[in-house]
Design a protein around this motif. Sequence first.
Motif, short mmCIF file in Angstrom:
data_model
loop_
_atom_site.label_atom_id
_atom_site.label_comp_id
_atom_site.label_asym_id
_atom_site.label_seq_id
_atom_site.Cartn_x
_atom_site.Cartn_y
_atom_site.Cartn_z
N LEU A 76 -37.68 -12.79 20.71
CA LEU A 76 -36.30 -13.19 20.47
C LEU A 76 -36.12 -13.75 19.06
N ALA A 77 -37.01 -14.62 18.65
CA ALA A 77 -36.91 -15.21 17.32
C ALA A 77 -36.93 -14.12 16.25
N GLY A 78 -37.83 -13.15 16.40
CA GLY A 78 -37.92 -12.07 15.42
C GLY A 78 -36.67 -11.23 15.38
N PHE A 79 -36.05 -10.98 16.55
CA PHE A 79 -34.84 -10.16 16.57
C PHE A 79 -33.68 -10.87 15.89
N ILE A 80 -33.49 -12.14 16.21
CA ILE A 80 -32.40 -12.88 15.57
C ILE A 80 -32.61 -12.93 14.06
N ASP A 81 -33.84 -13.15 13.63
CA ASP A 81 -34.13 -13.22 12.21
C ASP A 81 -33.94 -11.87 11.53
N LEU A 82 -34.25 -10.79 12.23
CA LEU A 82 -34.01 -9.46 11.67
C LEU A 82 -32.52 -9.21 11.49
N CYS A 83 -31.71 -9.65 12.44
CA CYS A 83 -30.26 -9.54 12.28
C CYS A 83 -29.80 -10.33 11.06
N ALA A 84 -30.34 -11.51 10.89
CA ALA A 84 -29.98 -12.33 9.73
C ALA A 84 -30.37 -11.65 8.43
N ALA A 85 -31.54 -11.03 8.41
CA ALA A 85 -32.00 -10.34 7.21
C ALA A 85 -31.11 -9.16 6.87
N ASN A 86 -30.41 -8.64 7.86
CA ASN A 86 -29.48 -7.53 7.65
C ASN A 86 -28.04 -8.01 7.40
N GLY A 87 -27.88 -9.32 7.22
CA GLY A 87 -26.56 -9.87 6.91
C GLY A 87 -25.62 -9.91 8.08
N LEU A 88 -26.16 -10.01 9.29
CA LEU A 88 -25.34 -9.97 10.50
C LEU A 88 -25.34 -11.33 11.20
N TYR A 89 -24.16 -11.71 11.67
CA TYR A 89 -24.07 -12.87 12.53
C TYR A 89 -24.67 -12.54 13.90
N PHE A 90 -24.92 -13.60 14.70
CA PHE A 90 -25.53 -13.38 16.02
C PHE A 90 -24.84 -14.27 17.04
N ILE A 91 -24.60 -13.69 18.22
CA ILE A 91 -24.06 -14.44 19.37
C ILE A 91 -25.11 -14.40 20.47
N ALA A 92 -25.56 -15.57 20.89
CA ALA A 92 -26.62 -15.68 21.90
C ALA A 92 -26.01 -15.87 23.28
N ARG A 93 -26.58 -15.15 24.25
CA ARG A 93 -26.07 -15.21 25.64
C ARG A 93 -27.24 -15.50 26.59
N PRO A 94 -27.66 -16.78 26.65
CA PRO A 94 -28.90 -17.11 27.37
C PRO A 94 -28.75 -17.43 28.86
N GLY A 95 -27.58 -17.18 29.44
CA GLY A 95 -27.44 -17.41 30.87
C GLY A 95 -27.19 -18.87 31.20
N PRO A 96 -27.78 -19.34 32.35
CA PRO A 96 -28.86 -18.77 33.17
C PRO A 96 -28.57 -17.39 33.77
N PHE A 97 -27.40 -17.19 34.39
CA PHE A 97 -27.05 -15.86 34.87
C PHE A 97 -26.66 -14.99 33.69
N ILE A 98 -27.08 -13.72 33.69
CA ILE A 98 -26.60 -12.80 32.66
C ILE A 98 -26.02 -11.52 33.24
#
Length: 806
Positions: A76-98
């Motif tokens: 998860l950390a790597g994916f969010i950081d990759l989005c940041a490296a691509n100049g993209l904002y991120f919205i996290a949806r950690p549940g508990p239910f998803i």
Amino acid sequence: MVEIKNKQIWLDGRPQIIMCGEIHYFRLAKEDWQDRIDKLKSAGFNAVASYIPWLCHEPVEGQFDLTGQTRPELDLAGFIDLCAANGLYFIARPGPFIMAEMKNEGLPFWVYEKHPEIVPVTWGGQPIKTKTVDYLAPGFLQEARSWFAAVMPLLAMRLHGNGKGGNIIGVQLDNEIGMLSWVSNSPDLTDYVLADFAAWLKSRYGEETLSGRYPFSLEAEHERKKAIQSPAEEYTEVLHQDLGSYMRNRFARYVAELRRYSEEFGVTSVPFLINIHGTGGGRGFTYPIGISQLYEAYTQEPGYLSGSDIYFGDLDMNTFQDLYLINGFMDAVHLPDQPLTSHEFNCGDGNFGETYGGRYDPSAVDFKTRMCIAQGNRLINFYLFCGGNNYRMDQSLSDGNDRVAFTGERHGFAAPVGPEGQLNYSYPRMSRVNRTIMAVADKLAVMDEERDDVAFTFIPDYFMTEYRYPGSSKMKEIISNLEANRSHGAWEIMARAMLLAGYRFGSVDVQNKGIDPARTPVIAVPSARYMHGHIQRKLAKFMASGGGILLYGEVPMYDMEGSECTILADALGVRPAGRRTGDGHYYLSLYAEGWAAPRPEVRSHFAQTFDHGEAEAILRVYGTDEVCAFEAKSGKGKAVVIAAAYRCDIPLFRTALERLGAKASLTHDHSHHGIFMTSTATKEGERFLHLLNLDGLDKELHLYDNGARLFEGRPIVLSSKDGIMLPLGVNYHGVQIVYSTAEITGVSEELLTFRLTQPEDVIVLETEREILPDNSYAVEMEGRTQRIISKKHAKVDDFLMVRFKK
């Protein structure tokens, strides 16, 4: 820094539009992440969202993997950081239910095994039919806090505005709260919930009132349990109202608890998102049930964003008013600063079962995006942007596939980007509308929809029908009447006619908020036989103060608990006398008189009849001459009441609204309708005209604003199934676009790019800057006015660049 103010989303001091695509990192090989991000950026998005499945990250109690130690795709950390490296904002949806088609809706199996008491029971003490839990059960909250203790610090390190270059701009709390209980009509009625419900009742009512409402002891656990799980007919109406109101409060407390955990572990200064469920079967009729369930949760204090869950198919003449009303109802209950957003904005081709039994037109996502942006949505999360795969869990589940989800190996095959990375036919049109919106996002981010002097009313308790005791004939009658009048005809007849007549309207929550004729001169009211007494009084006072009411449905005779209540009828000076219904041998028909005549006689299936006193009759029942529609004066105001199932008679509803004092200012002269139109504007007067041709044929028309022809009287051709957003008085880099029949698709200091829409497009500019010559257009100059005439036909080549001298 993320700020929510003036119904706008501000990032680093600037209002912005967030166009987001959902990518499930855990369903993709890690080496495929960049490819999907590239496709997302190419489609014009500036943000990524993803669920964060507890089931995957803690499959065994206490064994967390958030950085890919056990599976690379769980980094998860790597994916969010990759989005940041691509100049993209991120919205996290950690549940508990998803949800997301995950087993247990995303909860680990061990949670259920460790805490069997969290599994609810419902009516009659029966097991609940869905895989949900008692949200406020101490055992569940204990485990949810433990999950947040693991995931929230990772998110907190990456928050936007924390001084560390983070890109997370929002965190969603749980998902579609209360949905599973609603769809199964299975309220949580565990011993813990019943004790909490009893305490809530005592805090809400005095002891004397409670004893009059419920003929049993709330203190005696066994008696209370039997009486609520299997209620007697004598108190089912009051139980229904109280249980629904309690559940709203319960969900709000659950959300507040999750927010407390999030903030405890470092997630602050970003909005908390609440996803609202409810669309189904390609329509929006039940969507306000989700608003009704959750509005107390996201309006309990600042810092929340509510988001729609839009699962429509095509946006066409059948459905377009549904989406318009949904956005209006959400806005009606919002706090003053809360903007509209959509957290699950269905995109793709509709082929969810991979059977080719579902197929959306390419216009579907284009139209829905345009309408939402025009109505003030500031964030849209396209769900699901790309597909992926459901891996098998390490522990055997012996459930037929052992995978993390129940959809099989592949997931999201209807998405614009398929599981293997292939582009769907829906991708190009989606990309086009996204890039168009982002080209002028700075303007759209601060624009509000322009409205006429009418609003559609929203009554949350009309949609509080999710917990109905199946053994009650009284509740069956009440809910059947509410369901018949709260949407369907009122939406498909009254709202559709209003929109096709050119009316641009918002919504007002007449249950919880005031209505002032000085601000909202006219309201359109879908009305059932049942309505709270305080709402009836509010409507009567509104008319007495000079307001106009267009009522469609039935004039109420009872309050929401089934007691006689005719406050509104008394204010109108009428008395409901009976009902007429058509059947296989009685062809109920209505004829017009008064200002509604002459009109053809119309077949109907229902009419409420009246002793109408001094009110002017406008519709009567053929054969009996009973009045079923009328105009009545009340105080300084008046009402037009259509208490019958009628047709979508656009001139009739236009005339009614004009008689009440509301006139549509944006109109067209095309005879076959099928056109949605509205406009947005900045405080400085810059505007966009938003047009959708909902039909599969080209339409030529003239457009009028307060009776004056727009575009210097030029006809506009709306192509088949196309949407356009045309600028009026929009300024960029010393150039004012007075008007353009072409759509802006790119802006820079030296270049304006357009998508042509006409056989001969015209772009009129006010500027002293020199336009460079080009073979694709001619320039006519008249002082500071420069008129650009395209030499291209839009259906041959729709791309035009206008360059300016440096």
